[in-house]
Motif scaffolding. Structure first.
Motif, PDB file in Angstrom:
ATOM      1  N   LEU A 192       0.816  -1.203   0.000  1.00  0.00           N
ATOM      2  CA  LEU A 192       0.000   0.000   0.000  1.00  0.00           C
ATOM      3  C   LEU A 192       0.858   1.265   0.000  1.00  0.00           C
ATOM      4  O   LEU A 192       0.544   2.250  -0.673  1.00  0.00           O
ATOM      5  N   VAL A 193       1.955   1.232   0.729  1.00  0.00           N
ATOM      6  CA  VAL A 193       2.865   2.371   0.773  1.00  0.00           C
ATOM      7  C   VAL A 193       3.480   2.615  -0.601  1.00  0.00           C
ATOM      8  O   VAL A 193       3.601   3.763  -1.054  1.00  0.00           O
ATOM      9  N   LEU A 194       3.845   1.552  -1.282  1.00  0.00           N
ATOM     10  CA  LEU A 194       4.470   1.681  -2.597  1.00  0.00           C
ATOM     11  C   LEU A 194       3.495   2.273  -3.613  1.00  0.00           C
ATOM     12  O   LEU A 194       3.853   3.161  -4.391  1.00  0.00           O
ATOM     13  N   VAL A 195       2.267   1.795  -3.597  1.00  0.00           N
ATOM     14  CA  VAL A 195       1.260   2.314  -4.534  1.00  0.00           C
ATOM     15  C   VAL A 195       0.978   3.780  -4.252  1.00  0.00           C
ATOM     16  O   VAL A 195       0.946   4.620  -5.161  1.00  0.00           O
ATOM     17  N   ALA A 196       0.783   4.122  -2.980  1.00  0.00           N
ATOM     18  CA  ALA A 196       0.492   5.504  -2.615  1.00  0.00           C
ATOM     19  C   ALA A 196       1.658   6.428  -2.965  1.00  0.00           C
ATOM     20  O   ALA A 196       1.458   7.556  -3.446  1.00  0.00           O
ATOM     21  N   SER A 197       2.879   5.963  -2.751  1.00  0.00           N
ATOM     22  CA  SER A 197       4.065   6.770  -3.067  1.00  0.00           C
ATOM     23  C   SER A 197       4.153   7.053  -4.560  1.00  0.00           C
ATOM     24  O   SER A 197       4.405   8.191  -4.981  1.00  0.00           O
ATOM     25  N   SER A 198       3.937   6.033  -5.373  1.00  0.00           N
ATOM     26  CA  SER A 198       3.994   6.211  -6.825  1.00  0.00           C
ATOM     27  C   SER A 198       2.905   7.156  -7.312  1.00  0.00           C
ATOM     28  O   SER A 198       3.149   8.020  -8.173  1.00  0.00           O
ATOM     29  N   LEU A 199       1.707   7.015  -6.757  1.00  0.00           N
ATOM     30  CA  LEU A 199       0.596   7.881  -7.173  1.00  0.00           C
ATOM     31  C   LEU A 199       0.848   9.333  -6.765  1.00  0.00           C
ATOM     32  O   LEU A 199       0.556  10.260  -7.538  1.00  0.00           O
ATOM     33  N   LEU A 200       1.394   9.536  -5.569  1.00  0.00           N
ATOM     34  CA  LEU A 200       1.687  10.904  -5.130  1.00  0.00           C
ATOM     35  C   LEU A 200       2.743  11.549  -6.020  1.00  0.00           C
ATOM     36  O   LEU A 200       2.604  12.712  -6.427  1.00  0.00           O
ATOM     37  N   GLY A 201       3.795  10.801  -6.339  1.00  0.00           N
ATOM     38  CA  GLY A 201       4.817  11.338  -7.231  1.00  0.00           C
ATOM     39  C   GLY A 201       4.265  11.646  -8.612  1.00  0.00           C
ATOM     40  O   GLY A 201       4.580  12.683  -9.207  1.00  0.00           O
ATOM     41  N   ALA A 202       3.416  10.752  -9.139  1.00  0.00           N
ATOM     42  CA  ALA A 202       2.808  10.982 -10.444  1.00  0.00           C
ATOM     43  C   ALA A 202       1.907  12.216 -10.416  1.00  0.00           C
ATOM     44  O   ALA A 202       1.853  12.988 -11.394  1.00  0.00           O
ATOM     45  N   LEU A 242       5.460   7.600   3.658  1.00  0.00           N
ATOM     46  CA  LEU A 242       5.516   6.994   2.337  1.00  0.00           C
ATOM     47  C   LEU A 242       6.978   6.808   1.944  1.00  0.00           C
ATOM     48  O   LEU A 242       7.881   7.035   2.745  1.00  0.00           O
ATOM     49  N   SER A 243       7.222   6.409   0.716  1.00  0.00           N
ATOM     50  CA  SER A 243       8.594   6.207   0.249  1.00  0.00           C
ATOM     51  C   SER A 243       9.064   7.416  -0.556  1.00  0.00           C
ATOM     52  O   SER A 243       8.604   7.628  -1.686  1.00  0.00           O
ATOM     53  N   PRO A 244       9.980   8.240  -0.003  1.00  0.00           N
ATOM     54  CA  PRO A 244      10.498   9.376  -0.768  1.00  0.00           C
ATOM     55  C   PRO A 244      11.184   8.941  -2.060  1.00  0.00           C
ATOM     56  O   PRO A 244      11.192   9.688  -3.042  1.00  0.00           O
ATOM     57  N   VAL A 245      11.769   7.749  -2.055  1.00  0.00           N
ATOM     58  CA  VAL A 245      12.460   7.250  -3.247  1.00  0.00           C
ATOM     59  C   VAL A 245      11.485   7.122  -4.413  1.00  0.00           C
ATOM     60  O   VAL A 245      11.702   7.666  -5.504  1.00  0.00           O
ATOM     61  N   LEU A 246      10.402   6.393  -4.195  1.00  0.00           N
ATOM     62  CA  LEU A 246       9.437   6.193  -5.275  1.00  0.00           C
ATOM     63  C   LEU A 246       8.698   7.479  -5.622  1.00  0.00           C
ATOM     64  O   LEU A 246       8.371   7.717  -6.780  1.00  0.00           O
ATOM     65  N   CYS A 247       8.412   8.311  -4.619  1.00  0.00           N
ATOM     66  CA  CYS A 247       7.749   9.585  -4.883  1.00  0.00           C
ATOM     67  C   CYS A 247       8.568  10.439  -5.854  1.00  0.00           C
ATOM     68  O   CYS A 247       8.057  10.938  -6.862  1.00  0.00           O
ATOM     69  N   ALA A 248       9.854  10.616  -5.535  1.00  0.00           N
ATOM     70  CA  ALA A 248      10.704  11.473  -6.358  1.00  0.00           C
ATOM     71  C   ALA A 248      10.958  10.859  -7.735  1.00  0.00           C
ATOM     72  O   ALA A 248      10.980  11.575  -8.752  1.00  0.00           O
ATOM     73  N   LEU A 249      11.160   9.540  -7.800  1.00  0.00           N
ATOM     74  CA  LEU A 249      11.347   8.876  -9.090  1.00  0.00           C
ATOM     75  C   LEU A 249      10.119   9.033  -9.981  1.00  0.00           C
ATOM     76  O   LEU A 249      10.226   9.387 -11.165  1.00  0.00           O
ATOM     77  N   ALA A 250       8.940   8.766  -9.419  1.00  0.00           N
ATOM     78  CA  ALA A 250       7.710   8.881 -10.201  1.00  0.00           C
ATOM     79  C   ALA A 250       7.489  10.321 -10.655  1.00  0.00           C
ATOM     80  O   ALA A 250       7.049  10.573 -11.789  1.00  0.00           O
ATOM     81  N   PHE A 251       7.789  11.277  -9.787  1.00  0.00           N
ATOM     82  CA  PHE A 251       7.676  12.693 -10.143  1.00  0.00           C
ATOM     83  C   PHE A 251       8.535  13.008 -11.363  1.00  0.00           C
ATOM     84  O   PHE A 251       8.083  13.625 -12.333  1.00  0.00           O
ATOM     85  N   GLY A 252       9.797  12.590 -11.332  1.00  0.00           N
ATOM     86  CA  GLY A 252      10.694  12.873 -12.446  1.00  0.00           C
ATOM     87  C   GLY A 252      10.271  12.208 -13.737  1.00  0.00           C
ATOM     88  O   GLY A 252      10.301  12.823 -14.810  1.00  0.00           O
ATOM     89  N   ILE A 253       9.848  10.946 -13.657  1.00  0.00           N
ATOM     90  CA  ILE A 253       9.450  10.217 -14.871  1.00  0.00           C
ATOM     91  C   ILE A 253       8.225  10.859 -15.519  1.00  0.00           C
ATOM     92  O   ILE A 253       8.192  11.089 -16.730  1.00  0.00           O
TER      93      ILE A 253
END
Length: 395
Positions: A192-202, A242-253
């Motif tokens: 759940l944390v991974l999904v939420a982190s990716s969605l927030l970054g996106a 959440l995961s700052p790693v996935l948030c920032a990666l998803a944001f950049g992509i």
């Protein structure tokens, strides 16, 4: 503490950071050792000499800035990922999946064979899967590297970071469940944390380009807007665990594919990024304890070699089917050596999510210190041997 000592105490971190920066510049000019390796050595020495004199509050404040610096680098890494290239050449994704799995299995097997507890061995293996974008990007940008090895290393780093975060969160969730029996907490610590982190970054990746188009300053102010957005994103991700790693990666992509241009001159986010990178590598190394490093040094060195062998072997095996020579495949595997910053910053979140596992991970401290210094140097050698540095490309 007396008033006389208080001003001197306040100057400890700034003076140490200044000396680390000066040492990095001098040693880079004398022997071309990557600056970030020198920052790390200075941070390790400072952290162990001043550990008893610095309260947790001051150290934690600098750790927050280190996380913000890491967020900027993760955003830049995500921004340089070309999803169309991955769709056109799926063998790169296959290489990353196999390389991550082989690395995990190899490191976990060796760590367990040498008496490491199963949970600790699995956490070390999960962190070993990933390549630290911080060390990789700083070396590549410093050398202005460009070419097949450079681009593949960047894309593989982004992918194995995502896999590493996923594995780490799942293992921590399992540890929480074993300790507390709270299945809901365990689930929240993983998928759940991974999904939420990716969605927030996106979401940030969509919202920030829309704002830039609205104010009609996309070209001039994009770098500043992205930097502020990354700072906000990292803080929000920490507040909501959440995961700052996935948030920032998803944001950049997502931002890249919204066709907002980040000027090449602003790679590393200019002077701000340079300042924060000094702080990042210095602070992360200062978190490594001398006793942990020495007690886990032999096993840590063995795991470093096993990890490097796994990555080089898989990248070499899949090199030709993915469109490059075996030699460049091996060099790509070598370029993936850095891991320290990713491992230490991700591990800092583990006590918040469940068991306090840091004390049982002495080999990881040794790995972090070894690869904090050696990792950037190996990456540098890889791109030099691949003739992809600025000097190699000049006539």
């Amino acid at each position: 503490m007396t008033d006389l000592n208080f001003p001197i105490y306040l100057l400890a971190w700034p003076f140490a950071l200044t000396l680390a920066w000066m040492a990095g510049e001098l040693i880079y000019r004398w022997i071309a050792l990557p600056r970030i390796a020198v920052y790390a050595l200075c941070g390790f020495v400072f952290g162990n000499l001043a550990a008893g004199d610095l309260p947790p509050s001051e150290s934690d404040s600098f750790l927050l800035f280190a996380n913000l610096a890491f967020g900027l680098m993760l955003f830049e890494l995500g921004y340089r990922i070309n999803l169309r290239w991955l769709r056109a050449n799926p063998w790169i994704v296959v290489t990353s999946v196999v390389e991550s799995v082989v690395t995990f299995v190899a490191v976990d097997t060796v760590a367990t064979a040498f008496g490491t507890e199963p949970l600790s061995a699995a956490l070390i293996a999960a962190l070993a899967m990933a390549t630290s974008p911080a060390g990789l990007l700083r070396v590549l940008n410093e050398q202005r590297s460009a070419g097949q090895v450079t681009e593949r290393a960047l894309h593989l780093s982004a992918l194995n970071c995502a896999f590493g975060v996923f594995a780490f969160k799942v293992i921590v969730g399992i540890g929480v469940f074993q300790t507390s029996g709270d299945l809901a907490h365990a689930a929240a610590s993983s998928l759940l944390v991974l999904v939420a982190s990716s969605l927030l970054g996106a979401l940030f990746g969509v919202a920030v380009p829309l704002w830039l188009r609205h104010v009609d300053n996309a070209g001039r102010d994009a770098t500043l807007a992205f930097a502020i957005a990354v700072f906000l994103l990292v803080v929000v991700s920490h507040v909501f665990k959440l995961s700052p790693v996935l948030c920032a990666l998803a944001f950049g992509i997502v931002a890249r594919h919204r066709r907002i241009v980040l000027p090449p001159a602003q790679r590393n986010f200019g002077a701000l990024g340079d300042l924060l990178s000094v702080l990042l590598f210095f602070v992360v190394a200062s978190k490594l304890d001398w006793d942990h490093v020495t007690s886990g040094l032999l096993l840590g060195l063995l795991l470093v070699l096993v990890r490097a062998l796994a990555k080089v072997l898989v990248c070499t095996v899949f090199a030709r089917v993915s469109g490059i020579s075996a030699r460049k495949g091996a060099l790509t595997g070598l370029a993936l050596t850095p891991v320290a910053v990713f491992a230490v910053l991700l591990l800092e979140q583990a006590p918040r999510l469940g068991p306090d596992v840091f004390q049982s991970l002495a080999p990881l401290a040794a790995i972090a210190l070894l690869l904090e210094v050696i990792g950037p140097l190996v990456t540098l050698c890889a791109v030099v041997f691949a003739n992809e540095t600025r000097t190699a490309r000049e006539p």
